[in-house]
Design an enzyme around this catalytic site. Structure first.
Site, PDB file in Angstrom:
ATOM      1  N   VAL A 504      51.891  45.266  36.448  1.00 51.56           N
ATOM      2  CA  VAL A 504      51.901  43.840  36.752  1.00 51.56           C
ATOM      3  C   VAL A 504      53.183  43.276  36.163  1.00 51.56           C
ATOM      4  O   VAL A 504      53.547  43.623  35.042  1.00 51.56           O
ATOM      5  CB  VAL A 504      50.716  43.102  36.079  1.00 51.56           C
ATOM      6  CG1 VAL A 504      50.569  41.708  36.650  1.00 51.56           C
ATOM      7  CG2 VAL A 504      49.445  43.885  36.237  1.00 51.56           C
ATOM      8  N   GLY A 505      53.873  42.466  36.911  1.00 54.13           N
ATOM      9  CA  GLY A 505      55.096  41.863  36.376  1.00 54.13           C
ATOM     10  C   GLY A 505      55.096  40.382  36.668  1.00 54.13           C
ATOM     11  O   GLY A 505      54.102  39.838  37.157  1.00 54.13           O
ATOM     12  N   GLY A 506      56.189  39.734  36.346  1.00 53.11           N
ATOM     13  CA  GLY A 506      56.301  38.315  36.594  1.00 53.11           C
ATOM     14  C   GLY A 506      56.139  37.993  38.073  1.00 53.11           C
ATOM     15  O   GLY A 506      55.737  36.906  38.450  1.00 53.11           O
ATOM     16  N   ASP A 620      68.161  40.298  33.435  1.00 52.34           N
ATOM     17  CA  ASP A 620      66.858  40.607  32.852  1.00 52.34           C
ATOM     18  C   ASP A 620      66.828  42.076  32.426  1.00 52.34           C
ATOM     19  O   ASP A 620      65.931  42.826  32.788  1.00 52.34           O
ATOM     20  CB  ASP A 620      65.738  40.279  33.848  1.00 52.34           C
ATOM     21  CG  ASP A 620      64.401  40.063  33.157  1.00 52.34           C
ATOM     22  OD1 ASP A 620      64.387  39.882  31.919  1.00 52.34           O
ATOM     23  OD2 ASP A 620      63.367  40.074  33.845  1.00 52.34           O
TER      24      ASP A 620
END
Ligand SMILES: *[C@@H]1O[C@H](CO)[C@@H](O)[C@H](O)[C@H]1NC(C)=O
Ligand SMILES: *[C@@H]1O[C@H](CO)[C@@H](O)[C@H](O)[C@H]1NC(C)=O
Ligand SMILES: *[C@@H]1O[C@H](CO)[C@@H](O)[C@H](O)[C@H]1NC(C)=O
Ligand SMILES: *[C@@H]1O[C@H](CO)[C@@H](O)[C@H](O)[C@H]1NC(C)=O
Ligand SMILES: *[C@@H]1O[C@H](CO)[C@@H](O)[C@H](O)[C@H]1NC(C)=O
Ligand SMILES: *[C@@H]1O[C@H](CO)[C@@H](O)[C@H](O)[C@H]1NC(C)=O
Ligand SMILES: *[C@@H]1O[C@H](CO)[C@@H](O)[C@H](O)[C@H]1NC(C)=O
Ligand SMILES: *[C@@H]1O[C@H](CO)[C@@H](O)[C@H](O)[C@H]1NC(C)=O
Ligand SMILES: *[C@@H]1O[C@H](CO)[C@@H](O)[C@H](O)[C@H]1NC(C)=O
Ligand SMILES: *[C@@H]1O[C@H](CO)[C@@H](O)[C@H](O)[C@H]1NC(C)=O
Ligand SMILES: *[C@@H]1O[C@H](CO)[C@@H](O)[C@H](O)[C@H]1NC(C)=O
Length: 835
Positions: A504-506, A620
């Protein structure tokens, strides 16, 4: 309409199934093949799939004054060339239902013969199509073999008219015509590099490209029957300056085409890529004369004007996987070094024997020869060789019949395009929504029949008809060629089954999947409440479809059907680097492995920063965005936040702060001025994370330990970094290697960007660090300090984030929640941005 269009597609699909020759033949969904002047259709049974050339009557606009002539010499009877359409006044063919806003291939065949009272070899005429002048004062003198003129025509409407205009007192003729849609990857994504004049930039769209040379180095001759697009590729013998010092190489092993990188059998068939002309030099020559070098040169006579030069490469020379960097060599075009640096094969490919091409644009001032040379690189390359597999030269022709067609010349840098795309992205959202509404289930069915990598059949068609067409056109870098249907993605991931979820990421959830062609992929699906929005989605597609490098994760495709935003990447077997550092069962990595991973990630970043005319800033960089594949090879991922760097004359780009807390450059945070050195800072934090194997922010620790960067800098300043390193590394790290590594991290973490090294320096120093570890050379502790740059200033106490912000964090060591991108605090940081 739909039914009419589907039929030929299904027919041709059937034909392709029946054809045994090449299963992967290109089947244009719209194709017109006519045998001009013929009484009956003729079948070219050797083509794969076999093609039927129809009679021309139904396409002819005014047949009053035209004649259908047969060649009285029977030897050619039964061939495409036994008849011709002839007239002493203008005549026009009209092809309806062509695809608008795309490149179509128009191939005109001429074989003159003598018929009573007509001598075709003396015919003098012009050919116009749309409003372009394709051929002017044209005569065909060669009566022995057909002359074939091939054009790539940018077609705006769905009708294409081809007009033959004889000169006064002469005649015009044509033997056969082919018109079909060009494969979408053929020219649409071409971003040719300028030769000679760095400002040279020609937008190929809205132009006509005439094929002037198509060569398979060194051979064999490829005939239309053997080619995926029924082209002819000649051998290079007539064009090579001197064959001395060169040799012919060929392999019979299979090649790895990577459609997401723009390579396909339609671009050029395997017969082009599995042969090459390379250097024929023995080791002996180098031993006696280490500086020895030669050029292999080809020379092509051309008219004046703009020319697109496409060089085809596939490294069939190097021993498979034997060398880290693979082959490096120099390419000259017209005596100019064609690339800013040498051609490093590994910058263009991920697999061994992976075909690719590079496009160049040159302005030839007066009729002269275009020369292409390849030459060894003796400084950078471990193996000395150079090779070329194929070459095409197209003349860019924008001669128009009426008023000049405005040639749109854009700065073809991805920079301009991305900026425009970002500005227009809201409008694009609207138009894409429109597109969705217009899609019909029928079209989707046909789309599914295509292989997963094929083109977004439906959306292109519809976008050009919808009111949004111009908007989409303004953002050409959203490569529609990478579209994958939602149905295919669902199939690949078992309808987004939980068991396939790998993260799961942003952005949303990430799933593992297998496409119908067996390729393993990672599928990133935006959740509806995603914090990263459409601009990031677009940026990622734009940036990723432009760049390819073995240490950057490649984008295989994307899907924007319904309200889905899905990105499909190559699958990285071993997952994020962070999983191998802490808080996970995964095996621990040795120091050497960790250094190699850092080096590879630095190579990826280096490519982002310097591989293009404009710097791409990742924004990032962190251990979860460095992914590991088989053998722990590392690639940098997640370009959703990427920004283009400053262009020449500026020093930074101003932008609202984005990134991940703990890795964020304090200078950027304060000033909102983003530079490539912001990535260097984040990379420095990542280096410490790799060394110390702990989260960059860990609220469970004592106050001074919470921020890893601060904590490590404090120990560094006391020369006692070894106190906080990963306990599993103790005793394994060579002290010189550790000291060097500490120095690198410290320099990356300088408060001011200008004091930080460029990522290239970081890379160089990391390589040195690896050498120190491997050679285990005993040195005096400070002997090799400052080998690269003069001296390191005493460690300053860098001001970090205000700790009030930090204290909101709920990160706990090891679990994914410590990835603060998702946290409330971080979303406040970025909330002013209006995503
Ligand atoms: C007939 O064809 C042959 C071979 O293609 C050629 O040599 C000969 O000149 C042709 N004759 C005429 C009258 O065109
Ligand atoms: C041309 O071919 C036809 C039939 O194939 C034959 O009847 C005719 O005699 C031939 N003409 C010549 C000049 O060879
Ligand atoms: C073509 O020929 C005509 C008449 O012979 C001449 O006026 C015209 O300039 C020629 N065009 C070119 C491009 O040579
Ligand atoms: C081309 O195809 C023919 C059969 O149509 C075959 O005999 C020939 O070897 C092929 N040539 C190449 C270069 O593949
Ligand atoms: C390659 O070079 C060697 C000598 O250097 C020569 O004997 C050989 O014939 C050359 N091969 C080719 C294909 O030119
Ligand atoms: C120009 O190229 C042609 C082949 O296209 C070649 O025959 C000719 O020798 C070349 N001329 C020069 C000056 O290199
Ligand atoms: C390239 O260099 C060669 C030799 O120096 C010269 O003969 C040739 O004219 C040059 N070509 C161009 C396009 O400048
Ligand atoms: C190869 O050609 C380039 C461009 O013409 C020239 O600069 C270079 O010196 C040549 N190298 C050799 C070894 O002849
Ligand atoms: C053709 O293109 C070139 C460069 O792209 C430009 O300089 C020229 O004006 C154009 N001519 C026409 C007729 O559009
Ligand atoms: C034909 O296929 C191309 C992509 O290859 C697509 O853009 C176009 O919309 C299709 N046309 C029709 C009528 O299906
Ligand atoms: C090709 O580029 C044109 C203009 O940039 C665009 O309108 C069209 O949709 C593109 N087609 C594909 C398949 O990317």
């Amino acid at each position: 309409m739909e039914a009419f269009r589907r039929t030929p597609l299904l027919l041709s699909l059937l034909l392709s199934l029946l054809s045994t020759a090449t299963a992967t033949s290109f089947i244009p969904n719209i194709s017109i093949y006519i045998d001009c002047g013929a009484k009956d259709p003729i079948t070219l049974s050797k083509d794969s799939p076999p093609r039927i050339f129809n009679v021309d009557d139904s396409y002819l606009q005014s047949d009053k004054n035209t004649l259908s002539l047969s060649n009285p010499n029977n030897s050619s009877s039964g061939s495409l060339y036994s008849t011709a359409r002839v007239s002493s006044s203008s005549f026009t063919y009209k092809f309806n239902n062509m695809d608008p806003n795309t490149f179509n291939v128009l191939r005109l065949h001429f074989l003159p013969f003598s018929a009573p009272s007509y001598e075709l070899s003396t015919a003098k005429f012009s050919v116009h199509a749309l409003n372009y002048i394709l051929l002017d004062n044209f005569t065909v003198a060669d009566t022995a073999s057909p002359t074939i003129k091939e054009f790539f025509l940018w077609t705006e409407s769905s009708d294409m008219e081809v007009q033959f205009i004889p000169q006064s007192n002469s005649i015009a003729f044509v033997s056969a015509i082919e018109a079909f849609i060009a494969p979408q990857e053929m020219l649409n994504s071409s971003n040719p590099k300028p030769i000679g004049d760095p400002t040279l930039s020609v937008d190929l769209v809205k132009q006509v490209l005439e094929t002037v040379y198509r060569v398979n180095m060194p051979g064999p001759l490829i005939t239309p029957h053997n080619d995926t697009l029924w082209r002819t590729w000649v051998t290079d013998d007539p064009y090579i300056y001197s064959a001395d010092g060169s040799k012919k190489t060929s392999v019979s092993t299979s090649l790895t085409y990577v459609p997401s990188q723009g390579s396909s059998e339609e671009i050029a068939p395997p017969t082009v890529y599995n042969t090459a002309r390379s250097m024929n030099l023995s080791e002996v020559q180098f031993i006696s004369n280490p500086g020895f070098n030669i050029n292999i040169t080809w020379s092509f006579s051309v008219d004046s004007g703009y020319h697109l030069i496409r060089l085809h490469f596939c490294d069939i020379i190097s021993e498979t996987n034997s060398l880290d960097q693979g082959l490096v060599f120099t390419v000259y075009i017209m005596n100019y070094s064609a690339l800013t640096n040498n051609l490093r094969i590994s910058d263009y490919t991920t697999y061994s024997q992976e075909p690719f091409y590079i496009d160049f644009i040159a302005h030839v001032m007066s009729a002269q020869n275009i020369t292409v040379s390849i030459s060894m690189d003796r400084t950078d390359s471990k193996i000395r060789n150079a090779f070329l597999n194929g070459l095409e030269i197209f003349k860019v022709n924008n001669l128009t019949t009426k008023k000049n067609h405005p040639a749109v010349i854009l700065g073809a840098t991805i920079g301009g395009v991305i900026v425009i795309a970002l500005i227009l992205s809201c409008i694009v959202v609207v138009s894409i929504k429109k597109r969705h509404q217009k899609r019909t289930p029928d079209v989707k069915e046909t789309h599914l029949l295509w292989s997963p990598m094929t083109r977004g059949v439906n959306s292109i068609d519809n976008s050009s008809k919808s009111g949004g067409a111009t908007t989409i056109g303004a953002s050409p870098r959203v490569d529609l060629g990478l579209l994958i249907s939602l149905a295919q993605i669902k199939m690949a991931t078992d309808n987004f089954d939980e068991k396939n979820q790998i993260g799961v990421g942003g952005f949303g959830k990430v799933y593992k999947g297998v496409l119908s062609n067996g390729v393993k992929v990672a599928v990133k699906r935006a959740s509806s409440r995603s914090q990263q929005g459409f601009p990031e989605f677009q940026t990622e597609i734009e940036v990723l479809s432009q760049i390819r490098h073995r240490h950057l994760v490649s984008l295989i495709g994307y899907c924007d059907e319904r309200s889905e935003m899905i990105l499909v990447y190559e699958y990285m077997e071993k997952g994020p680097l962070r999983n191998y550092l802490y808080g996970n069962e995964s095996p621990s990595l040795s120091w050497k492995q960790r250094l190699e991973i850092c080096i590879e990630a630095a190579k990826g970043l280096h490519y982002l920063h310097t591989g293009y005319s404009q710097t791409i800033i990742h924004r990032d960089v962190k251990s979860t965005n460095i992914l590991l594949g088989e053998g722990y090879s590392a690639k940098v991922s997640d370009f959703g936040l990427s920004k283009l760097g400053a262009s020449i004359g500026e020093t930074h780009v101003s932008t609202a702060v984005k990134g991940t807390f703990g890795y964020l450059d304090p200078e950027y945070f304060k000033t909102q001025k983003l530079t490539d050195k912001s990535d260097v800072y984040s990379f420095g934090v990542t280096l410490l994370e790799v060394l110390c194997a702990r989260p960059v922010i860990d609220q469970s620790l004592a106050r001074e330990e919470i921020n890893l960067a601060e904590w490590a800098l404090m120990w560094l300043s006391q020369g006692q970094l070894e106190k906080i390193i990963d306990p599993r590394l103790v005793g394994e790290i060579n002290e010189n290697s550790l000291r060097k590594f500490g120095e690198i991290a410290e320099k990356c973490l300088q408060e001011y960007g200008m004091d930080r090294p460029a990522i290239g320096d970081v890379l160089w120093n990391l390589e040195y660090c690896l050498q120190l570890q491997e050679t285990e050379v005993r040195r005096e502790p400070y002997e090799d300090s400052g080998t690269s740059e003069a001296h390191f200033p005493a460690v300053p106490f860098v001001r970090r984030m205000p700790s009030s912000v930090v204290s909101h964090e709920t990160a706990t060591s090891g679990d994914s929640r410590s990835d603060i991108t998702n946290s409330n605090v971080f979303s406040q940081l970025i909330s002013g941005e209006g995503r």
